[in-house]
Write a protein that holds these residues in place. Structure first.
Motif, PDB file in Angstrom:
ATOM      1  N   CYS A  13       0.546 -18.902  13.584  1.00 49.18           N
ATOM      2  CA  CYS A  13       1.196 -19.125  12.283  1.00 49.18           C
ATOM      3  C   CYS A  13       1.712 -20.549  12.159  1.00 49.18           C
ATOM      4  O   CYS A  13       2.502 -21.000  12.980  1.00 49.18           O
ATOM      5  CB  CYS A  13       2.355 -18.128  12.109  1.00 49.18           C
ATOM      6  SG  CYS A  13       3.319 -18.427  10.622  1.00 49.18           S
ATOM      7  N   GLN A  18       1.168 -18.331   3.165  1.00 49.73           N
ATOM      8  CA  GLN A  18       0.180 -17.278   3.420  1.00 49.73           C
ATOM      9  C   GLN A  18       0.163 -16.891   4.907  1.00 49.73           C
ATOM     10  O   GLN A  18       0.090 -15.711   5.250  1.00 49.73           O
ATOM     11  CB  GLN A  18      -1.192 -17.773   2.983  1.00 49.73           C
ATOM     12  CG  GLN A  18      -2.147 -16.658   2.652  1.00 49.73           C
ATOM     13  CD  GLN A  18      -3.535 -17.198   2.334  1.00 49.73           C
ATOM     14  OE1 GLN A  18      -3.684 -18.336   1.882  1.00 49.73           O
ATOM     15  NE2 GLN A  18      -4.542 -16.389   2.574  1.00 49.73           N
ATOM     16  N   GLU A  19       0.244 -17.891   5.777  1.00 53.10           N
ATOM     17  CA  GLU A  19       0.217 -17.612   7.223  1.00 53.10           C
ATOM     18  C   GLU A  19       1.504 -16.898   7.664  1.00 53.10           C
ATOM     19  O   GLU A  19       1.489 -16.031   8.534  1.00 53.10           O
ATOM     20  CB  GLU A  19       0.031 -18.911   8.022  1.00 53.10           C
ATOM     21  CG  GLU A  19      -1.355 -19.497   7.850  1.00 53.10           C
ATOM     22  CD  GLU A  19      -1.704 -20.583   8.865  1.00 53.10           C
ATOM     23  OE1 GLU A  19      -1.148 -20.585   9.983  1.00 53.10           O
ATOM     24  OE2 GLU A  19      -2.550 -21.430   8.529  1.00 53.10           O
ATOM     25  N   GLU A  67       1.224 -13.327   6.605  1.00 56.06           N
ATOM     26  CA  GLU A  67       0.256 -12.659   7.493  1.00 56.06           C
ATOM     27  C   GLU A  67       0.929 -12.314   8.835  1.00 56.06           C
ATOM     28  O   GLU A  67       0.726 -11.223   9.383  1.00 56.06           O
ATOM     29  CB  GLU A  67      -0.930 -13.627   7.706  1.00 56.06           C
ATOM     30  CG  GLU A  67      -2.179 -13.011   8.284  1.00 56.06           C
ATOM     31  CD  GLU A  67      -2.765 -11.870   7.445  1.00 56.06           C
ATOM     32  OE1 GLU A  67      -3.362 -10.993   8.076  1.00 56.06           O
ATOM     33  OE2 GLU A  67      -2.599 -11.831   6.213  1.00 56.06           O
ATOM     34  N   LYS A 104       3.163  -9.347   8.285  1.00 56.30           N
ATOM     35  CA  LYS A 104       2.341  -8.145   8.104  1.00 56.30           C
ATOM     36  C   LYS A 104       1.810  -7.638   9.448  1.00 56.30           C
ATOM     37  O   LYS A 104       1.918  -6.449   9.767  1.00 56.30           O
ATOM     38  CB  LYS A 104       1.179  -8.498   7.155  1.00 56.30           C
ATOM     39  CG  LYS A 104       0.428  -7.316   6.629  1.00 56.30           C
ATOM     40  CD  LYS A 104      -0.521  -7.745   5.496  1.00 56.30           C
ATOM     41  CE  LYS A 104      -1.699  -6.824   5.483  1.00 56.30           C
ATOM     42  NZ  LYS A 104      -2.991  -7.427   5.716  1.00 56.30           N
ATOM     43  N   LYS A 105       1.262  -8.557  10.250  1.00 51.06           N
ATOM     44  CA  LYS A 105       0.700  -8.166  11.555  1.00 51.06           C
ATOM     45  C   LYS A 105       1.791  -7.635  12.486  1.00 51.06           C
ATOM     46  O   LYS A 105       1.558  -6.712  13.269  1.00 51.06           O
ATOM     47  CB  LYS A 105       0.010  -9.364  12.216  1.00 51.06           C
ATOM     48  CG  LYS A 105      -1.363  -9.659  11.659  1.00 51.06           C
ATOM     49  CD  LYS A 105      -2.029 -10.747  12.484  1.00 51.06           C
ATOM     50  CE  LYS A 105      -3.290 -11.258  11.803  1.00 51.06           C
ATOM     51  NZ  LYS A 105      -3.665 -12.600  12.252  1.00 51.06           N
TER      52      LYS A 105
END
Ligand code: NAP
Length: 252
Positions: A61, A67-68, A71, A74-75
């Motif tokens: 990240c 966006q990263e 993500e 989320k992960k």
């Protein structure tokens, strides 16, 4: 200090203090997300955590990219179902005289050191608010201003670190109703690759050591011990604070 069943994200964790924070939180029982802009070395951190008997995953990240960051969050939830602790640690420090500082260099430092902390804090806090509990620890610096000590060739860095302190106080107010505590840690000179340019210049190093009553730079583990305390329930009544850890530099 027990972090059993807690899930922690540490940004900028492939080396330096971030690595030390990741290992320390994992040793206390937390499942740790070792996050960095580069995956290089992250596997080694994961292996060390596993060797200690801990659990960890690596997630790439760049904290300056929304966006990263989203993500990464989320992960983390996909893997561990929740997020209890965020250590906003990723940062850069480029030494440059103010009159030569370019707009691009200013933007890069502020984007990583300040906007990156905002993006990570906001994305993680949305999840923590649903859980009605969480802790955010922002790594600032004694180069944060308003402490009577200025630093040469670091105007952009000082601006970013001062911003983190203001953001920490304001976030503590807004997030308290959601059960989220937010604090900052302000280290002095700590022995990581970030201060290699200083260490390789004996005169500058000597000048710095004369400012530190304890006559030495700090070890990453010494900062991690404080981060662990602030991340744990042992510090349950502390929020909105910036805790200095500098071998006495600011007292001098
Ligand atoms: P470090 O060894 O340089 O580690 C910083 C880590 O952050 C590196 O792995 C770096 O990756 C990563 N990083 C850089 N840009 C990133 C981005 N956009 N997204 C995600 N990760 C990124 O430095 P450190 O000394 O451990 O510093 C950790 C924190 O402590 C920083 O916030 C720093 O400002 C603060 N601090 C340090 C000192 C000190 O004396 N060392 C004192 C006060 C405060 P790359 O290596 O690939 O760039």
């Amino acid at each position: 200090m027990d972090l059993k069943n807690k899930v922690a994200i540490v940004t900028g964790a492939r080396r330096g203090m971030g690595k030390s924070h990741a290992l320390t939180l994992a040793k206390a029982g937390a499942k740790v997300v070792v996050s960095d802009i580069s995956q290089e070395d992250c596997k080694q951190v994961i292996d060390e955590i596993k060797k200690q008997g801990g659990k960890a995953i690596a997630i790439k990240c760049d904290v300056s990219k929304k966006q990263e960051v989203e993500e990464m969050v989320k992960k983390t939830i996909e893997n561990f179902s929740k997020i209890d602790i965020l250590i906003n640690n990723a940062g850069i420090c480029q030494f440059k005289p103010f009159l030569e500082l370019t707009e691009q260099e200013w933007d890069k430092t502020l984007n990583i050191n300040l906007k990156g902390y905002f993006l990570c804090a906001q994305s993680v806090a949305k999840q923590m608010a649903k859980q009605k509990k969480g802790v955010i620890v922002n790594i600032a610096s004694i180069a944060m201003g308003q402490v009577g000590v200025g630093f040469f060739n670091m105007v952009h860095y000082c601006a970013s670190k001062g911003g983190i302190v203001g953001m920490t106080e304001a976030l503590a107010l807004e997030l308290a109703p959601f059960g989220i505590r937010v604090n900052a840690v302000a280290p002095g000179a700590i022995d990581t690759p970030m201060i290699d340019p200083v260490k390789s210049d004996p005169k500058t190093m000597e000048a710095i050591l004369t400012k530190i009553p304890l006559s030495r730079v700090g070890k990453p583990q010494e900062v991690s011990n404080l981060v662990l305390f602030l991340a744990s329930d042992e510090s349950s009544y502390i929020t909105g604070s910036t805790v200095v850890i500098d071998g006495g530099w600011l007292a001098g």
